[in-house]
Design an enzyme around this catalytic site. Structure first.
Site, PDB file in Angstrom:
ATOM      1  N   THR A  23       5.365   2.206  -6.255  1.00  0.00           N
ATOM      2  CA  THR A  23       4.392   3.230  -5.879  1.00  0.00           C
ATOM      3  C   THR A  23       4.835   4.632  -6.251  1.00  0.00           C
ATOM      4  O   THR A  23       4.004   5.471  -6.603  1.00  0.00           O
ATOM      5  CB  THR A  23       4.176   3.169  -4.342  1.00  0.00           C
ATOM      6  N   ASP A  90       5.305  -3.412 -10.469  1.00  0.00           N
ATOM      7  CA  ASP A  90       5.213  -3.456  -9.021  1.00  0.00           C
ATOM      8  C   ASP A  90       6.373  -4.362  -8.610  1.00  0.00           C
ATOM      9  O   ASP A  90       6.599  -5.405  -9.236  1.00  0.00           O
ATOM     10  CB  ASP A  90       3.875  -4.075  -8.620  1.00  0.00           C
ATOM     11  N   SER A  92       6.811  -6.480  -6.470  1.00  0.00           N
ATOM     12  CA  SER A  92       6.513  -7.878  -6.131  1.00  0.00           C
ATOM     13  C   SER A  92       6.516  -8.761  -7.376  1.00  0.00           C
ATOM     14  O   SER A  92       6.533  -9.987  -7.260  1.00  0.00           O
ATOM     15  CB  SER A  92       5.196  -8.002  -5.370  1.00  0.00           C
ATOM     16  N   THR A 122       8.924  -0.601  -3.017  1.00  0.00           N
ATOM     17  CA  THR A 122       9.602  -0.910  -1.751  1.00  0.00           C
ATOM     18  C   THR A 122       9.565  -2.396  -1.388  1.00  0.00           C
ATOM     19  O   THR A 122      10.404  -2.865  -0.636  1.00  0.00           O
ATOM     20  CB  THR A 122       8.971  -0.121  -0.581  1.00  0.00           C
TER      21      THR A 122
HETATM   22  N1  ASP Z   1       3.815  -2.867  -4.134  1.00  0.00           N
HETATM   23  C1  ASP Z   1       4.660  -1.724  -4.273  1.00  0.00           C
HETATM   24  C2  ASP Z   1       5.952  -2.174  -4.912  1.00  0.00           C
HETATM   25  O1  ASP Z   1       6.758  -2.743  -4.255  1.00  0.00           O
HETATM   26  C3  ASP Z   1       4.903  -1.114  -2.952  1.00  0.00           C
HETATM   27  C4  ASP Z   1       5.781   0.124  -2.995  1.00  0.00           C
HETATM   28  O2  ASP Z   1       6.256   0.583  -3.995  1.00  0.00           O
HETATM   29  O3  ASP Z   1       6.017   0.677  -1.917  1.00  0.00           O
HETATM   30  O4  ASP Z   1       6.143  -1.966  -6.075  1.00  0.00           O
END
Ligand code: ASP
Length: 605
Positions: A23, A90, A92, A122
């Site tokens: 993000t 991302d 994930s 995150t």
């Molecule tokens: N889906 C995002 C990721 O992990 C969430 C984030 O960055 O906070 O890349």
């Protein structure tokens, strides 16, 4: 208190930022969906005055580096560049390949930078941090992973603060660990986990206090920093075994599921059990599956599903897992247990017995080990505690804080490095100071125990700590004229940081007493023998006045300007003339000739 930085002579630190996705650098498309966008982050960050000081960079040649504005309390100006992964992901969508890419990027650029920041999503940041903690072996520089809940390009973002603090930490603190910075906390990477999906405090380390916090000042909890007891150089272990699985036990789990998880080619399974490590032991068919897998050399590690706490053998339901041969994972997070297993399984030099042994060790501070005290020193503590009928944890802790410093001091006096290592394992803090502010390193330097000094330096003992008398370990080494120890301290970042006037006073006192050996030790430790005191007089002035020709002879080669004048306009030679020290006048003339031969403009009046 900030941890020490070894390379104190320079004023700039270089940090390599590796943007892998998440993000923090995402941009909203027309439909409002967040996507990582290539070649945008570095360009746009340049326009944030809080992230880039344009005036500063104009003073340097390297236009590619960005510069953090000066920050009160941060001794180093942080210069940084940003490299971007392709594709930006991302988190994930990340896995072992991406961990390897990150590790390789750090490995490739390790020597060029003082620290690293990885900008990451995150969601799986804690997995990457844990994997990197194991893959980057013998790390001696900070690697900080951070991200954001709101993109750095949005008005209300946590990204800017996270980036700035991470850069400051990576450039200013000597923390040889993979760290996570999030929501003002500095966490050990392999203790971190994502706890919230909608808070600026998304990540935390539930089983360990933070290594530091960024409040008004950045405060580092130096005692918590993990420093291995060896001097091996950094190395990259870029391979991980992919045949590892995470199996979460749930009520009524079927045999098929367990069998599927333990089937070839799986080599390691992290079992997430209930509470303090409890398994449905009334399901004999499940235990048989575990037994059979262990017999096939599959390594099974037990951790708890709870977000905090550890596995114990309090209950029959946990003890039976141990009996079957499952390895207790203590209080490891699922991220640490999974990546540690993948790391340990990828070590070809270890057979399965040793792999299991290594799983029981805390390699990077990822778990709290329950090592049972065995060595005689600890038996002594236990013995005393028992005699005094002390049994509570608090009482025992108090006993340890009384006895450990004495045991550490005894081991230092004996020069027993092995014993010091054992004491550290059992919880003694080798960096502690006594009521006079003196550390084990002060003592080792004073006693001239070179092997102990090296051990304590490697164990992370602060080098420039001042005791109540304002003396550092370096002063102790100077006072015993131990040049090997002085040099070992200097190589690792010790500095003679007395005020110039204080140093000049010391030089005067040594000169007056004719202590040439000590003057030389001071010089080896970095003292400038030509420093002048409040009256503008140098050691050479005093030696000439007192007629100590041996000291004059020693000092002269270190004076490029032996006719330096004091506040009264008097040069050393004037004092020698006034006191009629003929031999010293000869020495001064001789030095003058030497200097004239080097530079014909030199002339002693
Ligand atoms: N889906 C995002 C990721 O992990 C969430 C984030 O960055 O906070 O890349």
């Amino acid at each position: 208190m900030p941890a020490e930085k070894c390379t104190c002579l320079k004023k700039e630190a270089r940090v390599h930022v590796i943007y892998v996705g998440g993000t923090i650098g995402m941009i909203r498309d027309e439909s409002g969906v967040l996507r990582p966008e290539h070649n945008v982050l570095a360009k746009r960050i340049c326009d944030f005055p809080s992230c880039h000081d344009r005036n500063y960079i104009r003073k340097t040649d390297d236009e590619s580096l960005m510069v953090l504005p000066a920050v009160a309390g941060a001794p180093y100006r942080v210069l940084y560049d940003i490299v971007e992964f392709c594709p930006l992901l991302d988190s994930s969508c990340m896995g072992i390949c991406e961990w390897q890419r990150m590790a390789n990027e750090v490995g490739k650029t390790y020597k060029t930078y003082d620290g690293f920041v990885i900008l990451h999503g995150t969601d799986t940041l804690a997995y990457s941090a844990s994997a990197l903690a194991f893959m980057l072996e013998n790390l001696s520089k900070p690697v900080v992973l951070t991200g954001a809940q709101i993109s750095i390009f949005e008005a209300r973002s946590d990204g800017r603060e996270n980036l700035l603090s991470s850069l400051l930490i990576a450039g200013n603190y000597n923390i040889p660990e993979v760290l996570v910075f999030f929501g003002n906390k500095i966490l050990r990477g392999c203790r971190s986990t994502k706890l919230h999906s909608d808070s600026f405090h998304a990540l935390d380390s539930p089983n360990m206090v933070p290594l530091g916090r960024a409040g008004v000042n950045i405060e580092i909890n130096s005692r918590q920093i993990f420093r291995p007891c060896n001097t091996k150089p950094f190395s990259l272990h870029s391979v991980l075994d992919k045949n590892v699985a995470l199996l979460r036990i749930y009520p009524g789990i079927s045999l098929n599921i367990v069998q599927a998880f333990l089937k070839e080619p799986i080599k390691g399974v992290v079992l997430q059990t209930f509470g303090s490590g409890n398994f449905p032991v009334n399901r004999e068919e499940l235990l048989d599956e575990l037994r059979a897998a262990i017999a096939r050399n599959v390594i099974i590690v037990n951790i708890t599903q709870c977000s905090s706490g550890m596995v114990t053998n309090t209950y029959e339901t946990s003890q039976q897992l141990l009996d079957v041969g499952v390895i207790p994972g203590h209080d490891m997070t699922q991220e640490a247990a999974f990546t540690k297993l993948a790391y340990v399984l990828s070590k070809p030099e270890l057979d399965v017995i040793n792999k299991k042994k290594v799983m029981l060790l805390s390699l990077r501070g990822e778990m709290t080990t329950n090592k049972v005290a065995k060595i005689n020193d600890i038996d002594l503590i236990e013995g005393v505690a028992r005699t005094l009928h002390m049994s509570t944890a608090l009482e025992r802790k108090q006993m340890c804080s009384t006895f450990y410093p004495a045991l550490v001091a005894a081991a230092v006096t004996e020069g027993d490095v092995q014993k010091l290592g054992d004491l550290k394992q059992y919880g003694a803090n080798l960096c502690d100071t006594n009521c006079d502010g003196r550390s084990a390193l002060h003592l080792a330097c004073f006693l001239g125990k070179a092997n102990v000094v090296c051990f304590l330096i490697t164990a992370g003992c602060p080098l420039n700590v001042h005791d109540r008398f304002n003396r550092t370990p370096l002063h102790e080494a100077i006072d015993t004229d131990n040049h090997d120890i002085i040099q070992a301290l200097l190589r690792n970042g010790a500095k003679l940081n007395d005020q110039p006037l204080v140093q000049a006073e010391l030089l005067r006192a040594l000169t007056e007493r004719g202590k040439i050996k000590r003057l030389e030790s001071f010089r080896v430790a970095g003292a400038n023998l030509t420093l002048a005191d409040r009256t503008g007089r140098t050691a050479l002035h005093y030696a000439c006045q007192l007629g100590n020709h041996e000291v004059v002879e020693y000092l002269l080669p270190h004076y490029d300007n032996p006719y330096i004048k004091d506040e009264l306009g008097m040069a050393p030679i004037d004092y020698a003339k006034a006191a009629n020290h003929a031999h010293i006048l000869t020495l001064l003339r001789f030095r003058e000739n030497e200097l004239v031969n080097q530079d014909p403009c030199t002339c002693i009046k």
